[in-house]
Scaffold this motif. Sequence first.
Motif, mmCIF file in Angstrom:
data_model
loop_
_atom_site.group_PDB
_atom_site.id
_atom_site.type_symbol
_atom_site.label_atom_id
_atom_site.label_comp_id
_atom_site.label_asym_id
_atom_site.label_seq_id
_atom_site.Cartn_x
_atom_site.Cartn_y
_atom_site.Cartn_z
ATOM 1 N N LEU A 85 -2.286 -9.158 6.306
ATOM 2 C CA LEU A 85 -2.833 -9.118 4.948
ATOM 3 C C LEU A 85 -4.261 -8.600 4.927
ATOM 4 C CD1 LEU A 85 -1.657 -12.473 3.316
ATOM 5 C CD2 LEU A 85 -0.776 -10.187 2.886
ATOM 6 N N SER A 86 -4.574 -7.831 3.875
ATOM 7 C CA SER A 86 -5.949 -7.367 3.657
ATOM 8 C C SER A 86 -6.162 -7.176 2.170
ATOM 9 C CB SER A 86 -6.215 -6.067 4.418
ATOM 10 O OG SER A 86 -5.333 -5.045 3.977
ATOM 11 N N GLU A 87 -7.423 -7.021 1.764
ATOM 12 C CA GLU A 87 -7.723 -6.929 0.338
ATOM 13 C C GLU A 87 -7.011 -5.725 -0.289
ATOM 14 O OE1 GLU A 87 -11.845 -4.483 -0.219
ATOM 15 O OE2 GLU A 87 -12.056 -6.600 0.267
ATOM 16 N N GLY A 88 -6.537 -5.940 -1.529
ATOM 17 C CA GLY A 88 -5.820 -4.894 -2.240
ATOM 18 C C GLY A 88 -4.318 -4.946 -2.068
ATOM 19 N N ASN A 89 -3.827 -5.717 -1.076
ATOM 20 C CA ASN A 89 -2.372 -5.854 -0.908
ATOM 21 C C ASN A 89 -1.745 -6.539 -2.114
ATOM 22 O OD1 ASN A 89 -2.381 -6.585 2.707
ATOM 23 N ND2 ASN A 89 -2.548 -4.637 1.623
ATOM 24 N N MET A 90 -0.472 -6.226 -2.362
ATOM 25 C CA MET A 90 0.284 -6.874 -3.423
ATOM 26 C C MET A 90 1.039 -8.073 -2.863
ATOM 27 S SD MET A 90 1.878 -3.485 -5.264
ATOM 28 C CE MET A 90 2.689 -4.463 -6.526
ATOM 29 N N LEU A 138 7.004 -6.087 2.879
ATOM 30 C CA LEU A 138 8.133 -5.399 2.269
ATOM 31 C C LEU A 138 8.085 -3.909 2.596
ATOM 32 C CD1 LEU A 138 8.066 -7.030 -1.278
ATOM 33 C CD2 LEU A 138 9.925 -7.256 0.384
ATOM 34 N N SER A 139 9.236 -3.303 2.615
ATOM 35 C CA SER A 139 9.293 -1.851 2.776
ATOM 36 C C SER A 139 8.844 -1.180 1.480
ATOM 37 C CB SER A 139 10.722 -1.409 3.105
ATOM 38 O OG SER A 139 11.569 -1.654 1.978
ATOM 39 N N GLU A 140 8.519 0.078 1.587
ATOM 40 C CA GLU A 140 8.112 0.835 0.395
ATOM 41 C C GLU A 140 9.255 0.866 -0.622
ATOM 42 O OE1 GLU A 140 5.208 2.960 -1.744
ATOM 43 O OE2 GLU A 140 5.099 1.815 0.124
ATOM 44 N N GLU A 141 10.466 0.990 -0.136
ATOM 45 C CA GLU A 141 11.635 1.019 -1.017
ATOM 46 C C GLU A 141 11.797 -0.299 -1.760
ATOM 47 O OE1 GLU A 141 16.479 1.882 -0.754
ATOM 48 O OE2 GLU A 141 15.294 1.565 1.074
ATOM 49 N N ALA A 142 11.622 -1.431 -1.052
ATOM 50 C CA ALA A 142 11.755 -2.746 -1.685
ATOM 51 C C ALA A 142 10.668 -2.957 -2.725
ATOM 52 C CB ALA A 142 11.691 -3.847 -0.620
ATOM 53 N N LYS A 143 9.455 -2.569 -2.390
ATOM 54 C CA LYS A 143 8.351 -2.720 -3.346
ATOM 55 C C LYS A 143 8.632 -1.944 -4.630
ATOM 56 C CE LYS A 143 4.779 -0.151 -2.891
ATOM 57 N NZ LYS A 143 3.576 0.500 -2.343
ATOM 58 N N LYS A 144 9.037 -0.705 -4.509
ATOM 59 C CA LYS A 144 9.300 0.127 -5.689
ATOM 60 C C LYS A 144 10.436 -0.463 -6.528
ATOM 61 C CE LYS A 144 7.626 4.507 -3.799
ATOM 62 N NZ LYS A 144 7.993 5.886 -3.352
ATOM 63 N N TRP A 145 11.441 -1.008 -5.848
ATOM 64 C CA TRP A 145 12.567 -1.590 -6.583
ATOM 65 C C TRP A 145 12.109 -2.818 -7.375
ATOM 66 C CZ3 TRP A 145 15.341 -6.173 -6.744
ATOM 67 C CH2 TRP A 145 16.578 -6.128 -7.396
ATOM 68 N N ASP A 193 -10.423 2.134 -4.013
ATOM 69 C CA ASP A 193 -9.461 1.467 -3.143
ATOM 70 C C ASP A 193 -8.609 0.530 -3.997
ATOM 71 O OD1 ASP A 193 -10.726 -1.078 -3.443
ATOM 72 O OD2 ASP A 193 -12.071 -0.659 -1.768
ATOM 73 N N SER A 194 -7.608 -0.076 -3.387
ATOM 74 C CA SER A 194 -6.603 -0.820 -4.163
ATOM 75 C C SER A 194 -7.202 -1.971 -4.968
ATOM 76 C CB SER A 194 -5.513 -1.348 -3.231
ATOM 77 O OG SER A 194 -4.814 -0.278 -2.634
ATOM 78 N N LEU A 195 -8.133 -2.728 -4.363
ATOM 79 C CA LEU A 195 -8.734 -3.856 -5.075
ATOM 80 C C LEU A 195 -9.645 -3.368 -6.195
ATOM 81 C CD1 LEU A 195 -9.238 -6.848 -5.458
ATOM 82 C CD2 LEU A 195 -10.990 -6.731 -3.662
ATOM 83 N N GLU A 196 -10.466 -2.367 -5.914
ATOM 84 C CA GLU A 196 -11.343 -1.821 -6.959
ATOM 85 C C GLU A 196 -10.533 -1.301 -8.133
ATOM 86 O OE1 GLU A 196 -15.126 -0.125 -4.351
ATOM 87 O OE2 GLU A 196 -13.338 1.121 -4.636
ATOM 88 N N TYR A 197 -9.420 -0.655 -7.865
ATOM 89 C CA TYR A 197 -8.550 -0.121 -8.911
ATOM 90 C C TYR A 197 -8.048 -1.243 -9.814
ATOM 91 C CZ TYR A 197 -4.737 2.662 -10.967
ATOM 92 O OH TYR A 197 -3.898 3.319 -11.829
ATOM 93 N N ALA A 223 0.466 2.181 -4.589
ATOM 94 C CA ALA A 223 0.577 2.650 -3.203
ATOM 95 C C ALA A 223 0.194 1.565 -2.199
ATOM 96 C CB ALA A 223 -0.313 3.871 -3.000
ATOM 97 N N ALA A 224 -0.305 0.438 -2.691
ATOM 98 C CA ALA A 224 -0.744 -0.633 -1.792
ATOM 99 C C ALA A 224 0.431 -1.260 -1.060
ATOM 100 C CB ALA A 224 -1.485 -1.702 -2.592
ATOM 101 N N GLN A 225 0.175 -1.787 0.130
ATOM 102 C CA GLN A 225 1.208 -2.511 0.862
ATOM 103 C C GLN A 225 1.547 -3.793 0.116
ATOM 104 O OE1 GLN A 225 -0.526 -2.987 4.800
ATOM 105 N NE2 GLN A 225 0.659 -1.261 5.570
ATOM 106 N N SER A 226 2.775 -4.260 0.281
ATOM 107 C CA SER A 226 3.219 -5.447 -0.470
ATOM 108 C C SER A 226 3.884 -6.451 0.459
ATOM 109 C CB SER A 226 4.194 -5.042 -1.575
ATOM 110 O OG SER A 226 5.361 -4.452 -1.027
ATOM 111 N N PHE A 227 3.842 -7.736 0.026
ATOM 112 C CA PHE A 227 4.372 -8.832 0.836
ATOM 113 C C PHE A 227 5.086 -9.838 -0.056
ATOM 114 C CE2 PHE A 227 0.928 -6.977 3.146
ATOM 115 C CZ PHE A 227 1.251 -7.086 4.485
#
Length: 490
Positions: A380-385, A476-483, A312-316, A328-332
């Motif tokens: 918010l949850s564990e692994g989020n950016m 953030l949207s996926e597009e914003a995160k990638k940018w 999962d995102s945190l373990e990674y 691929a993690a959600q971002s804020f």
Amino acid sequence: MNILFDTNILIPLEPKIISDIEPETHEINELYKKLKELNYHIFLLDLQKKDIESDKDYNRRETRIISFEKYELLENIKQTELINSSFPNIPEKSHDYVDVALLNAVCANAVSILVTNDEGIHKKAKQVGKEDSVYYLSEALDLVNKQLPDTSILRGYEHPVIAAEKCYNIDESDTFFDSLRQSYNGFNDWFINKCKLAHRDCFTLREKNNLTGICIYKFEEPCFEMTGKVVKICTFKLISQGNKLGELLLKNLLEQCYKSNVEWIYVTAFPDNYICQFFETFGFEPFKDKLNGTEELILRKHLIPEENDNFDSLEYHIKYGPKYFDKAAQSFLVPITDSYHTMLFPETMAESLFPEIYYEDSYANAIRKAYICNSNTNQLSEGNMLFFYKTHSDSSIFVCGIVEKVLKTSSPDEILSIIGKRTVYKRQEIEDKCRNGNSCLVILFRQTINFNRKININDLKKQKLVNGIPQSITQLSEEAKKWIIQQAWS
């Protein structure tokens, strides 16, 4: 706040004979004095008293029993289900029974913090997810120093600064190495022949020119089923465990390894050494074999992510970080005022990598940090950016973090016990945020490596990736995160 002392803190605090006086006695006395100044309650466990009552030395037993009389006792705490399920069938007369009872007091919320230098208790605390409420002596001192008035500005204080050095500039007779000499008779010869003459590299920490920390490392040929460039940590030592200077040393070593395209890094240590738990916290994993048939563990960390990992995102992030994270993690976006940004991320404030003035407190050195606010978000949850942006001076993003844990509570004691090891906040600030029953959002996170360049919020607006400047935590949207990722580390 309720504080529980382990017996290994009590005995140096209440010496009755010369042998009771330990190197930590002065620090423990200082902690006791400051806890009283803060009006915190210091407790002992009834089982600790029973343990001392079983001492066969009459004089020592009776004097220590008298010492118990000035402390509040915790009695008849019911065993929690968490402790029952994690540590079943422990014999009542065993040392582990008292250790688990101490930890149970934390699990039952009878106390906010347990102070102990016992490695076994710290390992057990991690096993039940209570490691944030179990403090080494040095961590407890860090906490109370931050809470006392006028300790945020320490006049005349010179904080340790990290430096990259060659081992031939280090004096092997320094008292800093005394404990290593005691455990290894040939230490001086090893240091001269294997480190100095071999021109090994190291990172050092100094305070007023005195050595307080060192990390000696070397490049090795592939071994223990590791491939590519391999780095071995030969020596990793600090004046005291528990403070965050170890994280500062490790962070710099890992950044050096990333820059040098190192594929693996490893260290060896005996299982009862606190350093094992420290390295495992940052993604080092025990190899299947022991070192040369001994009981010494080989702890390895792979610095290049493997394909098809099912983490999962945190373990990674723990496994491959601080550089790598699950994209691929959600971002804020997280707004943070200039002052707190400076305290949490001082390395962003000056061209000098380690501006002394901002490194007065342990939280500034840490990889694992904490942030609190009154946001109402439940997303918010564990692994989020988390992308932190300064809200006043330039509204720019410098830093990314990965969420470890999220909690909502209106209890200042609970907040302080959880974030005390990594906090920038004083108790009064926490109480202000909890005033009138307000809930606080507590975010424990791990800092990634910093951006190659800062990103202004207005740039996000120009790209139509945000609507205005967010005033609270915003997904953030996926597009914003990638940018942001592309801009920050390109």
